[in-house]
Design a protein around this motif. Sequence first.
Motif, mmCIF file in Angstrom:
data_model
loop_
_atom_site.group_PDB
_atom_site.id
_atom_site.type_symbol
_atom_site.label_atom_id
_atom_site.label_comp_id
_atom_site.label_asym_id
_atom_site.label_seq_id
_atom_site.Cartn_x
_atom_site.Cartn_y
_atom_site.Cartn_z
ATOM 1 N N ILE A 85 31.708 40.963 43.987
ATOM 2 C CA ILE A 85 31.367 39.995 42.950
ATOM 3 C C ILE A 85 31.065 40.735 41.657
ATOM 4 O O ILE A 85 30.000 41.272 41.488
ATOM 5 C CB ILE A 85 30.126 39.170 43.349
ATOM 6 N N CYS A 115 37.034 32.074 44.903
ATOM 7 C CA CYS A 115 35.981 31.270 44.272
ATOM 8 C C CYS A 115 36.132 31.302 42.751
ATOM 9 O O CYS A 115 36.230 32.387 42.159
ATOM 10 C CB CYS A 115 34.607 31.800 44.670
ATOM 11 N N HIS A 132 33.953 30.845 40.605
ATOM 12 C CA HIS A 132 32.765 31.322 39.888
ATOM 13 C C HIS A 132 32.944 32.797 39.527
ATOM 14 O O HIS A 132 33.190 33.127 38.388
ATOM 15 C CB HIS A 132 31.497 31.107 40.733
ATOM 16 N N GLN A 133 32.893 33.668 40.532
ATOM 17 C CA GLN A 133 33.088 35.094 40.243
ATOM 18 C C GLN A 133 34.003 35.744 41.275
ATOM 19 O O GLN A 133 33.825 36.900 41.637
ATOM 20 C CB GLN A 133 31.749 35.820 40.135
ATOM 21 N N TRP A 134 34.923 34.961 41.780
ATOM 22 C CA TRP A 134 36.100 35.465 42.504
ATOM 23 C C TRP A 134 35.834 36.103 43.852
ATOM 24 O O TRP A 134 36.576 36.989 44.291
ATOM 25 C CB TRP A 134 36.917 36.381 41.573
ATOM 26 N N SER A 135 34.787 35.680 44.515
ATOM 27 C CA SER A 135 34.618 36.043 45.916
ATOM 28 C C SER A 135 35.827 35.510 46.693
ATOM 29 O O SER A 135 36.347 34.435 46.374
ATOM 30 C CB SER A 135 33.327 35.388 46.427
ATOM 31 N N CYS A 165 30.682 28.704 48.905
ATOM 32 C CA CYS A 165 30.690 30.146 48.650
ATOM 33 C C CYS A 165 29.252 30.632 48.649
ATOM 34 O O CYS A 165 28.444 30.199 47.825
ATOM 35 C CB CYS A 165 31.366 30.453 47.322
ATOM 36 N N ALA A 188 28.169 33.566 47.933
ATOM 37 C CA ALA A 188 27.842 34.626 46.969
ATOM 38 C C ALA A 188 26.738 34.146 46.026
ATOM 39 O O ALA A 188 25.774 34.858 45.771
ATOM 40 C CB ALA A 188 29.082 35.032 46.179
ATOM 41 N N HIS A 189 26.888 32.905 45.516
ATOM 42 C CA HIS A 189 25.841 32.337 44.657
ATOM 43 C C HIS A 189 25.665 30.849 44.961
ATOM 44 O O HIS A 189 25.193 30.085 44.131
ATOM 45 C CB HIS A 189 26.196 32.508 43.172
ATOM 46 N N ILE A 190 26.099 30.431 46.131
ATOM 47 C CA ILE A 190 25.962 29.047 46.614
ATOM 48 C C ILE A 190 26.618 28.028 45.672
ATOM 49 O O ILE A 190 25.957 27.197 45.038
ATOM 50 C CB ILE A 190 24.495 28.628 46.884
ATOM 51 N N SER A 191 27.917 28.085 45.626
ATOM 52 C CA SER A 191 28.691 27.009 44.989
ATOM 53 C C SER A 191 29.363 26.202 46.091
ATOM 54 O O SER A 191 29.866 26.771 47.074
ATOM 55 C CB SER A 191 29.764 27.582 44.062
ATOM 56 N N PRO A 197 26.620 27.320 40.691
ATOM 57 C CA PRO A 197 26.911 27.828 39.345
ATOM 58 C C PRO A 197 28.379 27.717 38.930
ATOM 59 O O PRO A 197 28.684 27.876 37.757
ATOM 60 C CB PRO A 197 26.495 29.297 39.432
#
Length: 238
Positions: free
Chosen positions: A7, A114, A116-119, A148, A150-153, A167
């Motif tokens: 991330i 994802c 958000h930040q591409w996880s 996801c 990584a940051h719960i989206s 996010p």
Amino acid sequence: MDRRKLIKSCSLVAVGSMFVPGFFDKVLAGEKEIYKKYNKTLLIKEDGTPITSKDIPDNTVLLFFYPYKSTPCYIINTGEEVKPTKVKLSDGKEYEFKGGIGNKKSIVAYSAICPHQWSYPTKDFSLINYYPSNQKSETTGKSGVIQCCAHISVFDVKNGGQVIEGPAELPLACVELLEEDGKIYATAVVGPNQFEEFFDMYKSDLIEQYGNIEKAKELLDKTVVMEVGKHVKEQIRC
Ligand code: FES
């Protein structure tokens, strides 16, 4: 693998105007493509024969790569009809999501990168996973979603990948599926795709895995659909 390697932050380009998929092969919205036709790619089983909707039972998620050799997607049978809808972007613009295919119109497919930040699902682990209707997320209590960790989206699988919470500001890009003579093809990507950001961010990982970046960017004519566990060692849920 260190999550920080997975991330990394990077700025997004803006998305733009409303469009109707099918009108154009490639629609530009601001700097971001939100409807793009790629190869008409046949989805096949591991034995090389075409997969059919009967091979994807209710509440099942499988993994395949599309449109590029290195860009993972999920194909999901939600178990219920997925109706066409309009997907709204945060700037108020919207685009059409065609809904599901199969006898019950319950099968949909999404990019597994994802927004958000591409996880994404690597060979080692995946933080972005499908939670079927019979399995709730511990953190959000949601089911029938792609989440996801990584940051719960959380993304709404039955509504064109729209963001339910978290996010992420952009929806998951949808893979347009076509059912023809019982065979299933992927034909386009609908929604703001994240491929350029993905290739930029993971360039060194992709070169290590595929030999060079051009190989990672090869477009596919056929793509193998497999159980997620065949590609990913650990699906990290939250
Ligand atoms: S990478 Fe941040 S929520 Fe997915």
